[in-house]
Design a protein around this motif. Structure first.
Motif, mmCIF file in Angstrom:
data_model
loop_
_atom_site.group_PDB
_atom_site.id
_atom_site.type_symbol
_atom_site.label_atom_id
_atom_site.label_comp_id
_atom_site.label_asym_id
_atom_site.label_seq_id
_atom_site.Cartn_x
_atom_site.Cartn_y
_atom_site.Cartn_z
ATOM 1 N N THR A 182 -6.355 -52.492 11.875
ATOM 2 C CA THR A 182 -7.781 -52.305 12.026
ATOM 3 C C THR A 182 -8.581 -53.636 12.220
ATOM 4 N N SER A 183 -9.573 -53.827 13.092
ATOM 5 C CA SER A 183 -10.039 -55.004 13.426
ATOM 6 C C SER A 183 -11.664 -55.070 13.548
ATOM 7 N N GLN A 184 -12.423 -55.936 13.084
ATOM 8 C CA GLN A 184 -13.641 -55.974 13.152
ATOM 9 C C GLN A 184 -14.070 -57.351 13.821
ATOM 10 N N GLN A 185 -14.479 -57.462 14.865
ATOM 11 C CA GLN A 185 -14.838 -58.897 15.601
ATOM 12 C C GLN A 185 -15.834 -59.702 14.736
ATOM 13 N N GLY A 186 -15.385 -60.704 14.396
ATOM 14 C CA GLY A 186 -16.014 -61.763 13.436
ATOM 15 C C GLY A 186 -15.909 -61.614 12.110
ATOM 16 N N LYS A 187 -15.342 -60.529 11.962
ATOM 17 C CA LYS A 187 -15.031 -60.123 10.346
ATOM 18 C C LYS A 187 -13.439 -60.071 9.785
ATOM 19 N N GLY A 188 -12.451 -60.005 10.655
ATOM 20 C CA GLY A 188 -11.295 -60.003 10.345
ATOM 21 C C GLY A 188 -10.392 -58.856 10.881
ATOM 22 N N THR A 189 -9.209 -59.118 10.663
ATOM 23 C CA THR A 189 -8.079 -58.125 10.953
ATOM 24 C C THR A 189 -7.376 -57.721 9.781
ATOM 25 N N VAL A 190 -6.614 -56.345 9.629
ATOM 26 C CA VAL A 190 -5.554 -56.108 8.757
ATOM 27 C C VAL A 190 -4.533 -55.443 9.606
ATOM 28 N N PHE A 191 -3.224 -55.882 9.503
ATOM 29 C CA PHE A 191 -2.199 -55.063 10.052
ATOM 30 C C PHE A 191 -1.296 -54.493 8.730
ATOM 31 N N THR A 192 -0.832 -53.197 9.151
ATOM 32 C CA THR A 192 -0.291 -52.527 8.121
ATOM 33 C C THR A 192 1.154 -52.299 8.697
ATOM 34 N N VAL A 193 2.080 -52.333 7.941
ATOM 35 C CA VAL A 193 3.431 -51.761 8.129
ATOM 36 C C VAL A 193 3.906 -50.726 7.229
ATOM 37 N N LEU A 194 4.621 -49.885 7.686
ATOM 38 C CA LEU A 194 5.250 -48.800 6.831
ATOM 39 C C LEU A 194 6.568 -48.761 7.037
ATOM 40 N N PHE A 195 7.390 -49.332 6.163
ATOM 41 C CA PHE A 195 8.845 -48.993 6.365
ATOM 42 C C PHE A 195 9.424 -47.794 5.462
ATOM 43 N N PRO A 196 10.267 -47.015 5.690
ATOM 44 C CA PRO A 196 10.589 -45.792 5.085
ATOM 45 C C PRO A 196 11.638 -46.617 3.886
ATOM 46 N N LYS A 197 11.758 -46.064 2.727
ATOM 47 C CA LYS A 197 12.599 -46.513 1.707
ATOM 48 C C LYS A 197 14.130 -46.553 2.038
ATOM 49 N N GLU A 198 14.161 -45.378 2.624
ATOM 50 C CA GLU A 198 15.732 -44.682 2.891
ATOM 51 C C GLU A 198 15.552 -44.536 4.282
ATOM 52 N N VAL A 199 16.738 -45.311 5.156
ATOM 53 C CA VAL A 199 16.821 -45.096 6.508
ATOM 54 C C VAL A 199 18.134 -44.210 6.957
ATOM 55 N N ILE B 297 12.333 -51.165 -4.044
ATOM 56 C CA ILE B 297 13.774 -51.346 -3.639
ATOM 57 C C ILE B 297 13.906 -50.220 -2.430
ATOM 58 N N ALA B 298 14.206 -51.149 -1.093
ATOM 59 C CA ALA B 298 14.266 -50.412 0.192
ATOM 60 C C ALA B 298 15.650 -50.744 0.601
ATOM 61 N N LYS B 299 16.145 -50.077 1.636
ATOM 62 C CA LYS B 299 17.161 -50.307 2.453
ATOM 63 C C LYS B 299 16.508 -50.711 3.777
ATOM 64 N N LEU B 300 16.731 -52.250 4.030
ATOM 65 C CA LEU B 300 16.047 -52.749 5.151
ATOM 66 C C LEU B 300 17.122 -53.980 5.365
ATOM 67 N N ASP B 301 17.082 -54.514 6.481
ATOM 68 C CA ASP B 301 17.672 -55.868 7.046
ATOM 69 C C ASP B 301 16.727 -57.212 6.482
ATOM 70 N N ARG B 302 17.535 -57.978 5.775
ATOM 71 C CA ARG B 302 16.683 -59.054 5.089
ATOM 72 C C ARG B 302 16.137 -59.878 6.239
ATOM 73 N N THR B 303 16.918 -60.232 7.221
ATOM 74 C CA THR B 303 16.460 -61.110 8.186
ATOM 75 C C THR B 303 15.252 -60.788 9.035
#
Length: 469
Positions: free
Chosen positions: A452-469, A358-364
């Protein structure tokens, strides 16, 4: 000027210390060599006067009493060893283990034997004092070695140290006077120079690119100052023209960028909507017993994407507040899963560490973030034989962590700093204008987005949202 004086004083003091130490070292080594030669001459004279045959075995008898006489005449103590390094005689009546070795080390014997001039000098320590020890062969009248002469020499640097301290004190006084003179001279010169520049400095300090700037007028300026004033006034004229052009260009560019971003964001939901309609059209069967449920899900998906486009259109009308922050208590796991339902690729996988987060965010806005990241991941794996995209949701303390990983082509090092720029795009890694909006959304909610990304191996995007804004 002051820095040069200080540097000169430090360098000269350092050179003086080094020179005194080198002179002291050369003096003591020269004095040791002279003492050694005098003792060798006394030993040679003793060999001429003795009644004993001059052999290694008779050295202890020849110098039984003579060693004390020579030491007293030369005012220095010395020791005599046989060729095997065993102590035969010493001019010191009382021997201690710390001050005298009863047997020479093998290294000393080897160094003495290998020396070209048959002489070896080493640095030693005794009772915390440093001293030199020289070793030379004692030769019989036929120049045959019959023993080893050892001459310890303690360095007395008290006089040199006193002279050095006095010299440094005098030198320090001279440089202190020079430093004070340099400070005074630097102040006078800087005051004279800056006096003419003070008016120009004040005007330049008030220069503002956003308003009209006044030109500088000084009565009877010097030639150099006059040229500087003319250059400044010319710059003010050019600045006003450039500022007007820049403002107009920035406004046009801002609208172009906004149009590109909005168009890109609207295309994001349109593509999955078209795919959903085509898929529903192909699989539509009025006789299917679950047709009502599928129609509801299909309608729900379309309404969801329509709401997303409506939100974009609303935000476009008020760009300064985009994206609008609407806090709702949401189940992040459920919303992310719903956002993935619009994609038909079977290589997209979803994992949640918990059933409910559970977190307080905008659904859209949350759906837009996930949709953009997944679409970029899909664009990164078009030519991969076994594509795989993994979307994970987990909790990290007070934050919700959303990761989108792919095994695509990756991002090259030379463009990693540009992936969040509004105009940056590349087909190979699927980075479009949407990432700029994603970052804007995340930072609006006081979150962070990294990758983080390595050419030819892939990419990982990481998003951190605070549960309470």
């Amino acid at each position: 000027m002051i820095l040069l004086v200080v540097m000169a004083s430090v360098l000269i003091a350092g050179v003086t210390l080094y020179q005194y130490r080198e002179q002291s070292k050369d003096y003591h080594r020269g004095r040791l060599e002279r003492k050694e030669q005098q003792i060798q001459q006394s030993i040679a004279y003793t060999f001429q006067e003795t009644t004993y045959p001059v052999t290694e075995e008779n050295l202890q008898y020849i110098f039984k009493d003579e060693i004390y006489r020579i030491a007293d005449v030369q005012n220095v103590n010395f020791n005599i060893y046989n060729l095997e390094g065993e102590l035969i005689r010493s001019s010191r009546p009382q021997l201690t283990v710390d001050s005298l070795s009863m047997c020479l080390e093998a290294e000393v014997l080897n160094r003495l034997k290998e020396s070209v001039d048959k002489r070896f000098v080493e640095d030693n320590m005794a009772a915390g004092d440093k001293y030199l020890a020289s070793y030379t062969y004692i030769l019989d009248p036929k120049f045959k070695p019959v023993g080893i002469l050892n001459l310890p020499y303690f360095e007395d640097n008290s006089f040199n140290d006193m002279e050095l301290r006095e010299f440094l004190m005098r030198l320090g006084g001279v440089y202190l006077v020079m430093l004070l003179m340099a400070i005074l001279l630097a102040y006078i010169v800087s005051t004279y120079i800056t006096r003419s520049l003070q008016t120009i400095s004040d005007k330049m300090g008030k220069t503002d690119f956003t308003k009209r700037n006044e030109k500088i007028f000084v009565e009877k300026p010097s030639q150099e100052i006059g040229k500087l004033i003319d250059a400044y006034n010319a710059m003010i004229d050019e600045l006003e023209q450039s500022a007007a052009k820049l403002a107009r260009s920035e406004r046009e560019q801002a609208w172009r960028e906004m149009a590109k971003q909005v168009a890109h964001e609207i295309k994001n939901p349109l593509t999955p909507m078209r795919l959903s309609v085509q898929s529903f059209e192909r699989s539509f069967n009025p006789e299917d017993p679950e047709i009502d449920r599928k129609i509801r899900e299909f309608s729900k998906t379309l309404i969801q994407q329509i709401d997303t486009m409506s939100s974009i259109a609303s935000a476009f009308s008020n760009f300064a507040e985009m994206p609008a922050q609407q806090n709702e208590t949401l189940d992040v796991v459920k919303i992310v899963k719903l956002a993935l339902d619009i994609f038909n690729e079977n290589y997209i996988h979803f994992i949640a560490d918990e059933e409910t987060i559970i977190a307080k965010l905008d659904r859209t806005q949350l759906i837009r973030v996930v949709t953009n990241l997944v679409k970029n991941a899909i664009q990164a794996v078009p030519e991969i034989s076994d594509p795989r995209i993994l979307v994970t949701v987990s909790s990290e303390g007070k934050f919700v962590k959303i990761s989108v990983a792919d095994n695509g082509v990756g991002i090259s090092d030379d463009v990693k700093d540009k992936v969040f720029e509004p105009k940056f795009t590349t087909k190979s890694s699927g980075m479009g204008l949407g990432l700029g909006m994603v970052k804007n959304i995340v930072e609006t909610y006081k979150g962070s987005i990294t990758f983080t990304s390595q050419q030819g191996k892939g990419t990982v995007f990481t998003v951190l949202f605070p549960k309470e804004v």
